[in-house]
Motif scaffolding. Structure first.
Motif, PDB file in Angstrom:
ATOM      1  N   ALA A 188       0.472  -0.929   0.273  1.00 49.08           N
ATOM      2  CA  ALA A 188      -0.098  -0.493   0.151  1.00 49.08           C
ATOM      3  C   ALA A 188       1.000   0.929  -0.215  1.00 49.08           C
ATOM      4  O   ALA A 188       0.620   2.132  -0.639  1.00 49.08           O
ATOM      5  CB  ALA A 188      -0.599  -0.159   1.230  1.00 49.08           C
ATOM      6  N   GLY A 189       1.888   1.131   0.631  1.00 45.16           N
ATOM      7  CA  GLY A 189       2.802   2.169   1.495  1.00 45.16           C
ATOM      8  C   GLY A 189       3.363   2.431  -0.373  1.00 45.16           C
ATOM      9  O   GLY A 189       3.675   3.271  -0.386  1.00 45.16           O
ATOM     10  N   ASP A 190       3.692   1.185  -1.381  1.00 42.76           N
ATOM     11  CA  ASP A 190       4.421   1.679  -2.642  1.00 42.76           C
ATOM     12  C   ASP A 190       3.785   2.152  -3.995  1.00 42.76           C
ATOM     13  O   ASP A 190       4.560   1.789  -4.856  1.00 42.76           O
ATOM     14  CB  ASP A 190       4.965   0.505  -3.131  1.00 42.76           C
ATOM     15  N   LEU A 191       1.914   1.938  -3.603  1.00 42.74           N
ATOM     16  CA  LEU A 191       1.543   2.586  -4.740  1.00 42.74           C
ATOM     17  C   LEU A 191       1.748   3.456  -4.934  1.00 42.74           C
ATOM     18  O   LEU A 191       1.643   4.968  -4.057  1.00 42.74           O
ATOM     19  CB  LEU A 191      -0.207   1.936  -3.238  1.00 42.74           C
ATOM     20  N   PRO A 192       1.159   3.942  -6.518  1.00 42.51           N
ATOM     21  CA  PRO A 192       0.827   5.224  -6.847  1.00 42.51           C
ATOM     22  C   PRO A 192       0.191   6.102  -6.220  1.00 42.51           C
ATOM     23  O   PRO A 192      -0.874   5.139  -6.294  1.00 42.51           O
ATOM     24  CB  PRO A 192       1.059   4.870  -8.522  1.00 42.51           C
ATOM     25  N   ALA A 193       0.314   7.491  -5.784  1.00 40.42           N
ATOM     26  CA  ALA A 193      -0.956   8.122  -5.736  1.00 40.42           C
ATOM     27  C   ALA A 193      -1.623   7.695  -6.160  1.00 40.42           C
ATOM     28  O   ALA A 193      -3.192   8.116  -5.704  1.00 40.42           O
ATOM     29  CB  ALA A 193      -0.484   9.752  -5.781  1.00 40.42           C
ATOM     30  N   ALA A 194      -2.522   8.664  -7.796  1.00 40.61           N
ATOM     31  CA  ALA A 194      -3.202   8.023  -7.964  1.00 40.61           C
ATOM     32  C   ALA A 194      -4.164   7.299  -8.135  1.00 40.61           C
ATOM     33  O   ALA A 194      -5.513   6.404  -7.467  1.00 40.61           O
ATOM     34  CB  ALA A 194      -3.719   8.617  -9.535  1.00 40.61           C
ATOM     35  N   LYS A 227      10.377  -5.647  -4.493  1.00 41.78           N
ATOM     36  CA  LYS A 227      10.141  -4.920  -5.759  1.00 41.78           C
ATOM     37  C   LYS A 227       8.932  -3.520  -5.933  1.00 41.78           C
ATOM     38  O   LYS A 227       8.370  -3.499  -7.245  1.00 41.78           O
ATOM     39  CB  LYS A 227      10.463  -5.432  -7.059  1.00 41.78           C
ATOM     40  N   GLY A 228       8.486  -2.947  -4.285  1.00 43.30           N
ATOM     41  CA  GLY A 228       6.778  -2.176  -5.114  1.00 43.30           C
ATOM     42  C   GLY A 228       7.600  -0.877  -6.087  1.00 43.30           C
ATOM     43  O   GLY A 228       6.528  -0.677  -6.039  1.00 43.30           O
ATOM     44  N   ARG A 229       8.732  -0.154  -5.610  1.00 41.54           N
ATOM     45  CA  ARG A 229       8.675   0.746  -7.110  1.00 41.54           C
ATOM     46  C   ARG A 229       8.739   0.360  -8.366  1.00 41.54           C
ATOM     47  O   ARG A 229       7.647   0.730  -8.702  1.00 41.54           O
ATOM     48  CB  ARG A 229      10.212   1.537  -6.085  1.00 41.54           C
ATOM     49  N   ALA A 230       9.358  -0.893  -8.942  1.00 41.39           N
ATOM     50  CA  ALA A 230       9.081  -1.242  -9.946  1.00 41.39           C
ATOM     51  C   ALA A 230       7.864  -1.806 -10.148  1.00 41.39           C
ATOM     52  O   ALA A 230       7.186  -1.367 -11.934  1.00 41.39           O
ATOM     53  CB  ALA A 230      10.953  -1.812  -9.966  1.00 41.39           C
ATOM     54  N   LYS A 231       6.922  -2.551  -9.645  1.00 43.81           N
ATOM     55  CA  LYS A 231       5.778  -2.707 -10.151  1.00 43.81           C
ATOM     56  C   LYS A 231       5.120  -1.275  -9.970  1.00 43.81           C
ATOM     57  O   LYS A 231       3.811  -1.314 -10.825  1.00 43.81           O
ATOM     58  CB  LYS A 231       5.368  -3.496  -8.612  1.00 43.81           C
ATOM     59  N   ALA A 232       5.309  -0.024  -8.664  1.00 46.40           N
ATOM     60  CA  ALA A 232       4.593   1.197  -9.148  1.00 46.40           C
ATOM     61  C   ALA A 232       5.078   1.574 -10.093  1.00 46.40           C
ATOM     62  O   ALA A 232       3.801   1.938 -11.291  1.00 46.40           O
ATOM     63  CB  ALA A 232       4.901   2.066  -7.990  1.00 46.40           C
ATOM     64  N   ARG A 233       6.223   2.130 -10.814  1.00 47.12           N
ATOM     65  CA  ARG A 233       5.905   2.160 -12.270  1.00 47.12           C
ATOM     66  C   ARG A 233       6.169   1.074 -13.727  1.00 47.12           C
ATOM     67  O   ARG A 233       5.186   2.405 -14.273  1.00 47.12           O
ATOM     68  CB  ARG A 233       7.617   2.798 -12.364  1.00 47.12           C
ATOM     69  N   ALA A 234       5.605   0.649 -13.467  1.00 44.85           N
ATOM     70  CA  ALA A 234       5.396  -1.013 -14.226  1.00 44.85           C
ATOM     71  C   ALA A 234       3.812  -0.049 -14.323  1.00 44.85           C
ATOM     72  O   ALA A 234       2.843  -0.048 -15.805  1.00 44.85           O
ATOM     73  CB  ALA A 234       5.556  -2.043 -14.278  1.00 44.85           C
ATOM     74  N   ALA A 245      -8.395  -1.104 -19.695  1.00 41.99           N
ATOM     75  CA  ALA A 245      -8.273  -2.706 -18.896  1.00 41.99           C
ATOM     76  C   ALA A 245      -9.230  -2.574 -17.722  1.00 41.99           C
ATOM     77  O   ALA A 245      -9.260  -1.868 -16.960  1.00 41.99           O
ATOM     78  CB  ALA A 245      -6.792  -3.552 -18.660  1.00 41.99           C
ATOM     79  N   ARG A 246      -9.589  -3.931 -17.370  1.00 43.53           N
ATOM     80  CA  ARG A 246     -10.036  -3.913 -16.115  1.00 43.53           C
ATOM     81  C   ARG A 246      -9.518  -4.880 -15.917  1.00 43.53           C
ATOM     82  O   ARG A 246      -9.330  -4.510 -13.762  1.00 43.53           O
ATOM     83  CB  ARG A 246     -11.318  -4.515 -16.225  1.00 43.53           C
ATOM     84  N   HIS A 247      -8.428  -5.734 -16.081  1.00 45.64           N
ATOM     85  CA  HIS A 247      -7.212  -6.085 -14.520  1.00 45.64           C
ATOM     86  C   HIS A 247      -6.264  -6.181 -14.749  1.00 45.64           C
ATOM     87  O   HIS A 247      -5.663  -5.821 -16.463  1.00 45.64           O
ATOM     88  CB  HIS A 247      -7.511  -7.618 -14.594  1.00 45.64           C
ATOM     89  N   PHE A 248      -5.408  -5.576 -13.959  1.00 43.61           N
ATOM     90  CA  PHE A 248      -3.913  -5.499 -14.221  1.00 43.61           C
ATOM     91  C   PHE A 248      -3.076  -6.048 -13.302  1.00 43.61           C
ATOM     92  O   PHE A 248      -3.355  -6.810 -12.469  1.00 43.61           O
ATOM     93  CB  PHE A 248      -3.487  -4.304 -14.098  1.00 43.61           C
ATOM     94  N   ASP A 249      -1.692  -6.986 -13.878  1.00 48.54           N
ATOM     95  CA  ASP A 249      -0.847  -7.975 -12.652  1.00 48.54           C
ATOM     96  C   ASP A 249       0.362  -7.609 -13.453  1.00 48.54           C
ATOM     97  O   ASP A 249       1.103  -7.775 -14.133  1.00 48.54           O
ATOM     98  CB  ASP A 249      -0.196  -9.692 -13.890  1.00 48.54           C
ATOM     99  N   VAL A 250       1.221  -6.808 -12.033  1.00 46.44           N
ATOM    100  CA  VAL A 250       2.692  -6.509 -12.209  1.00 46.44           C
ATOM    101  C   VAL A 250       2.774  -7.339 -11.063  1.00 46.44           C
ATOM    102  O   VAL A 250       4.055  -7.189 -10.468  1.00 46.44           O
ATOM    103  CB  VAL A 250       2.599  -5.259 -11.896  1.00 46.44           C
ATOM    104  N   SER A 251       2.693  -8.881 -11.182  1.00 45.09           N
ATOM    105  CA  SER A 251       3.497  -9.138  -9.839  1.00 45.09           C
ATOM    106  C   SER A 251       4.974  -9.592 -10.317  1.00 45.09           C
ATOM    107  O   SER A 251       6.018 -10.004 -10.007  1.00 45.09           O
ATOM    108  CB  SER A 251       3.006 -10.235  -9.655  1.00 45.09           C
ATOM    109  N   VAL A 252       5.290  -9.641 -11.857  1.00 47.65           N
ATOM    110  CA  VAL A 252       6.621  -9.359 -12.384  1.00 47.65           C
ATOM    111  C   VAL A 252       6.146  -8.547 -12.817  1.00 47.65           C
ATOM    112  O   VAL A 252       5.977  -8.372 -13.888  1.00 47.65           O
ATOM    113  CB  VAL A 252       5.994 -10.781 -13.309  1.00 47.65           C
ATOM    114  N   PRO A 253       7.057  -7.459 -12.296  1.00 42.48           N
ATOM    115  CA  PRO A 253       7.380  -6.020 -12.635  1.00 42.48           C
ATOM    116  C   PRO A 253       8.457  -5.814 -14.091  1.00 42.48           C
ATOM    117  O   PRO A 253       7.707  -4.952 -15.058  1.00 42.48           O
ATOM    118  CB  PRO A 253       7.560  -5.144 -11.566  1.00 42.48           C
ATOM    119  N   THR A 254       8.796  -7.118 -14.051  1.00 40.02           N
ATOM    120  CA  THR A 254       9.453  -6.382 -15.311  1.00 40.02           C
ATOM    121  C   THR A 254       8.466  -7.803 -17.081  1.00 40.02           C
ATOM    122  O   THR A 254       9.025  -7.078 -18.155  1.00 40.02           O
ATOM    123  CB  THR A 254      10.431  -7.671 -15.595  1.00 40.02           C
TER     124      THR A 254
END
Length: 261
Positions: A188-194, A227-234, A245-254
């Motif tokens: 939760a702390g790494d989520l993008p503000a929006a 890897k919260g920051r990388a996931k937030a950017r992705a 899109a309705r569903h997003f998967d950033v569990s593997v940010p790359t």
């Protein structure tokens, strides 16, 4: 060349064997000056001690509070229990700070400062909830450090709820509730503000299975809290690229993915 006469030698011997010369005046004045200086220092020290501890001029007669958001100034003053009327120099600021953090867990940090000549200032920083845990009809607030610091009757606006749906036979036994809560807080702390503003629920199924439920029925598979920051950017890039899109998967940010429309 002839040496001194017998008469001259006799006169010189009389002068050398005569009464001692009187001491110089300067030599007598030095001990007196030293004594006067020492007495002055002692008197000045005694006066300073009296002013700081014995006089009425430097005693606590007011306590000011700043930085509060949810707490009131009166709550902080009561918990601080500053000894009003005591010499300002004798107030134990560290003890007051420790008492405040103990009595009011909502306080994350506090600076207790002497405000000469007769005030104490309490500069408070409150904890901010990043998640809430539903507990019956109340809500437990959790800050970014994973500290459960307050129980409130009304859920704070804009703070997502935490749901722990973990297999007791595997997840809880291996990691424990506190560890899983910290991972959810970390995410939760790494989520993008929006995204944070739109997140309504953070669901934890296991250590590496954290899902976010957003407003409008959208979901995000976040994975673990690593890897919260990388996931937030992705996630930010993915949402811009596929806004419908309705569903997003950033569990593997790359290798982020999206689906639905």
């Amino acid at each position: 060349m002839a040496g001194p006469s017998t008469a001259e030698r006799g006169e010189r011997q009389k002068q050398e064997s005569g009464p001692p010369r009187p001491p110089r005046v300067g030599r007598l004045r030095r001990p007196r000056k030293l004594i006067i200086l020492l007495v002055s220092v002692v008197l000045a020290g005694a006066a300073s001690v009296w002013v700081l501890y014995g006089s009425e001029w430097l005693r606590v007669d007011r306590v000011t509070v700043s930085g509060t958001q949810v707490l009131t100034a009166d709550q902080v003053r009561k918990a601080a229990d500053v000894p009003v009327g005591s010499p300002l120099i004798s107030v134990e600021t560290d003890a007051i700070a420790a008492r405040l953090r103990r009595e009011l867990p909502r306080i994350d940090s506090v600076d207790v400062v002497r405000s000469w000549p007769n005030g104490i200032g309490l500069k408070v920083t409150e904890r901010t909830p990043v998640l809430i845990i539903e507990k019956g009809t109340k809500y437990v607030e959790v800050d970014v450090k994973g500290v459960r610091f307050a129980t409130v009757s009304d859920a704070p606006r804009g703070v997502p709820a935490l749901e722990l749906k973990v297999s007791r036979s595997v997840g809880l036994r291996r990691f424990g509730t506190d560890r899983l809560v910290r991972e959810a807080v970390r995410a939760a702390g790494d989520l993008p503000a929006a995204v944070a503003r739109d997140t309504s629920t953070v669901k934890v199924r296991s250590y590496d299975s954290i899902r976010l439920e957003l407003k409008g029925g959208r979901t995000v598979d976040w994975g673990s809290g690593e890897k919260g920051r990388a996931k937030a950017r992705a996630l930010t890039a993915l949402m811009k690229a596929v806004p419908g899109a309705r569903h997003f998967d950033v569990s593997v940010p790359t290798a982020p993915a999206s689906s639905g429309s």
